[in-house]
Design a protein around this motif. Structure first.
Motif, mmCIF file in Angstrom:
data_model
loop_
_atom_site.group_PDB
_atom_site.id
_atom_site.type_symbol
_atom_site.label_atom_id
_atom_site.label_comp_id
_atom_site.label_asym_id
_atom_site.label_seq_id
_atom_site.Cartn_x
_atom_site.Cartn_y
_atom_site.Cartn_z
ATOM 1 N N ALA A 1 68.761 -41.507 2.582
ATOM 2 C CA ALA A 1 67.351 -41.901 2.610
ATOM 3 C C ALA A 1 67.007 -42.630 3.906
ATOM 4 C CB ALA A 1 67.032 -42.776 1.403
ATOM 5 N N LEU A 2 67.910 -43.456 4.404
ATOM 6 C CA LEU A 2 67.644 -44.210 5.631
ATOM 7 C C LEU A 2 67.548 -43.291 6.842
ATOM 8 C CD1 LEU A 2 67.388 -47.098 6.832
ATOM 9 C CD2 LEU A 2 69.832 -46.962 7.292
ATOM 10 N N ILE A 3 68.503 -42.395 7.005
ATOM 11 C CA ILE A 3 68.490 -41.476 8.154
ATOM 12 C C ILE A 3 67.309 -40.521 8.046
ATOM 13 C CG2 ILE A 3 69.746 -39.583 9.255
ATOM 14 C CD1 ILE A 3 72.320 -41.112 8.504
ATOM 15 N N GLY A 4 67.030 -40.065 6.847
ATOM 16 C CA GLY A 4 65.888 -39.166 6.677
ATOM 17 C C GLY A 4 64.560 -39.840 6.954
ATOM 18 N N GLY A 5 64.387 -41.061 6.467
ATOM 19 C CA GLY A 5 63.134 -41.767 6.686
ATOM 20 C C GLY A 5 62.908 -42.146 8.132
ATOM 21 N N ILE A 6 63.928 -42.676 8.772
ATOM 22 C CA ILE A 6 63.795 -43.069 10.177
ATOM 23 C C ILE A 6 63.748 -41.832 11.075
ATOM 24 C CG2 ILE A 6 64.971 -44.208 12.087
ATOM 25 C CD1 ILE A 6 65.891 -46.317 10.105
ATOM 26 N N GLY A 7 64.562 -40.857 10.787
ATOM 27 C CA GLY A 7 64.581 -39.643 11.598
ATOM 28 C C GLY A 7 63.285 -38.858 11.526
ATOM 29 N N GLY A 8 62.604 -38.954 10.398
ATOM 30 C CA GLY A 8 61.326 -38.264 10.269
ATOM 31 C C GLY A 8 60.270 -38.803 11.207
ATOM 32 N N VAL A 9 60.297 -40.094 11.444
ATOM 33 C CA VAL A 9 59.319 -40.707 12.338
ATOM 34 C C VAL A 9 59.712 -40.517 13.793
ATOM 35 C CG1 VAL A 9 58.268 -42.897 12.984
ATOM 36 C CG2 VAL A 9 58.673 -42.397 10.607
ATOM 37 N N MET A 10 61.001 -40.592 14.075
ATOM 38 C CA MET A 10 61.457 -40.540 15.465
ATOM 39 C C MET A 10 61.637 -39.119 15.997
ATOM 40 S SD MET A 10 64.109 -43.710 15.462
ATOM 41 C CE MET A 10 64.377 -43.657 17.210
ATOM 42 N N SER A 11 61.828 -38.154 15.133
ATOM 43 C CA SER A 11 62.075 -36.780 15.557
ATOM 44 C C SER A 11 60.793 -36.132 16.063
ATOM 45 C CB SER A 11 62.614 -35.971 14.386
ATOM 46 O OG SER A 11 62.754 -34.627 14.731
ATOM 47 N N LYS A 12 60.933 -35.244 17.002
ATOM 48 C CA LYS A 12 59.786 -34.507 17.525
ATOM 49 C C LYS A 12 59.695 -33.105 16.915
ATOM 50 C CE LYS A 12 59.281 -37.046 21.632
ATOM 51 N NZ LYS A 12 58.179 -37.920 21.606
ATOM 52 N N LYS A 13 60.627 -32.769 16.023
ATOM 53 C CA LYS A 13 60.674 -31.423 15.458
ATOM 54 C C LYS A 13 59.738 -31.249 14.267
ATOM 55 C CE LYS A 13 65.394 -30.424 16.824
ATOM 56 N NZ LYS A 13 66.725 -30.076 16.357
ATOM 57 N N GLY A 14 59.397 -32.332 13.584
ATOM 58 C CA GLY A 14 58.593 -32.227 12.377
ATOM 59 C C GLY A 14 57.128 -31.937 12.661
ATOM 60 N N ASP A 15 56.360 -31.840 11.620
ATOM 61 C CA ASP A 15 54.938 -31.577 11.711
ATOM 62 C C ASP A 15 54.235 -32.760 12.372
ATOM 63 O OD1 ASP A 15 52.534 -30.216 11.249
ATOM 64 O OD2 ASP A 15 52.213 -31.368 9.412
ATOM 65 N N ARG A 16 53.398 -32.507 13.357
ATOM 66 C CA ARG A 16 52.746 -33.601 14.081
ATOM 67 C C ARG A 16 51.761 -34.350 13.198
ATOM 68 N NH1 ARG A 16 47.688 -32.117 15.155
ATOM 69 N NH2 ARG A 16 47.243 -29.910 15.286
ATOM 70 N N ARG A 17 51.138 -33.657 12.250
ATOM 71 C CA ARG A 17 50.220 -34.347 11.347
ATOM 72 C C ARG A 17 50.969 -35.313 10.450
ATOM 73 N NH1 ARG A 17 47.687 -29.984 8.010
ATOM 74 N NH2 ARG A 17 49.791 -29.195 8.245
ATOM 75 N N GLY A 18 52.158 -34.925 10.019
ATOM 76 C CA GLY A 18 52.975 -35.810 9.193
ATOM 77 C C GLY A 18 53.449 -37.033 9.961
ATOM 78 N N ARG A 19 53.853 -36.825 11.209
ATOM 79 C CA ARG A 19 54.271 -37.972 12.041
ATOM 80 C C ARG A 19 53.099 -38.904 12.322
ATOM 81 N NH1 ARG A 19 56.576 -34.085 15.324
ATOM 82 N NH2 ARG A 19 55.133 -34.667 16.972
ATOM 83 N N ARG A 20 51.935 -38.322 12.583
ATOM 84 C CA ARG A 20 50.754 -39.152 12.835
ATOM 85 C C ARG A 20 50.377 -39.942 11.581
ATOM 86 N NH1 ARG A 20 46.646 -35.582 15.016
ATOM 87 N NH2 ARG A 20 46.403 -34.934 12.857
#
Length: 145
Positions: free
Chosen positions: A57-76
């Motif tokens: 959960a920690l790597i997934g949660g932090i990696g989701g915000v820091m990664s550039k591969k995910g959906d930009r709307r989700g990161r925003r």
């Protein structure tokens, strides 16, 4: 599912759209395996599983915000509402930790009622720590991406 204000499932949608599944599975597996090797035996299995869940959960949660591969709307959305975003991994990690801790306490010592309260507090503690860590990281790093 859109990421709009007022949508009830927005934290879950945001977390799943930008979640780095491969990295979180590998990180949780490695952390769980190392925890099991340090506490070798049947008594170390519940602790190793909960350690793996925490790091998943920690790597997934932090990696989701820091990664550039995910959906930009989700990161925003995660950068705009960091603690709402952090609630999905915290509920996942805390709930799974509570269930595994309860199963381990019932199997280990047949403590049905005291094991229930201990598992609930363990799950709440893990969920709170995940919520705080991921929320702070999403608030600090999320706006820079």
């Amino acid at each position: 599912m859109t990421l709009e204000r007022g949508n009830a499932f927005t934290p879950v949608a945001s977390a799943t759209m930008i979640w780095p599944w491969g990295a979180s599975i590998v990180g949780g597996s490695v952390a769980g395996a190392l925890s099991f090797l340090m506490n070798f035996g049947l008594a170390g299995i519940p602790g190793a599983v909960t350690t793996g869940i925490f790091f998943f959960a920690l790597i997934g949660g932090i990696g989701g915000v820091m990664s550039k591969k995910g959906d930009r709307r989700g990161r925003r959305w995660a950068a705009t509402y960091p603690f709402r975003y952090a609630s999905a991994p915290a509920i996942l990690g805390g709930g799974a930790t509570a269930v595994i801790s309860y199963i381990g306490s019932v199997i280990g010592s047949f403590a049905i009622f005291s094991g229930l309260f201990g598992a609930a507090f363990a799950g709440l503690g893990v969920g709170l720590m995940l919520w705080l860590i991921i929320g702070v990281v999403a608030a600090v790093v999320g706006n820079k991406n």
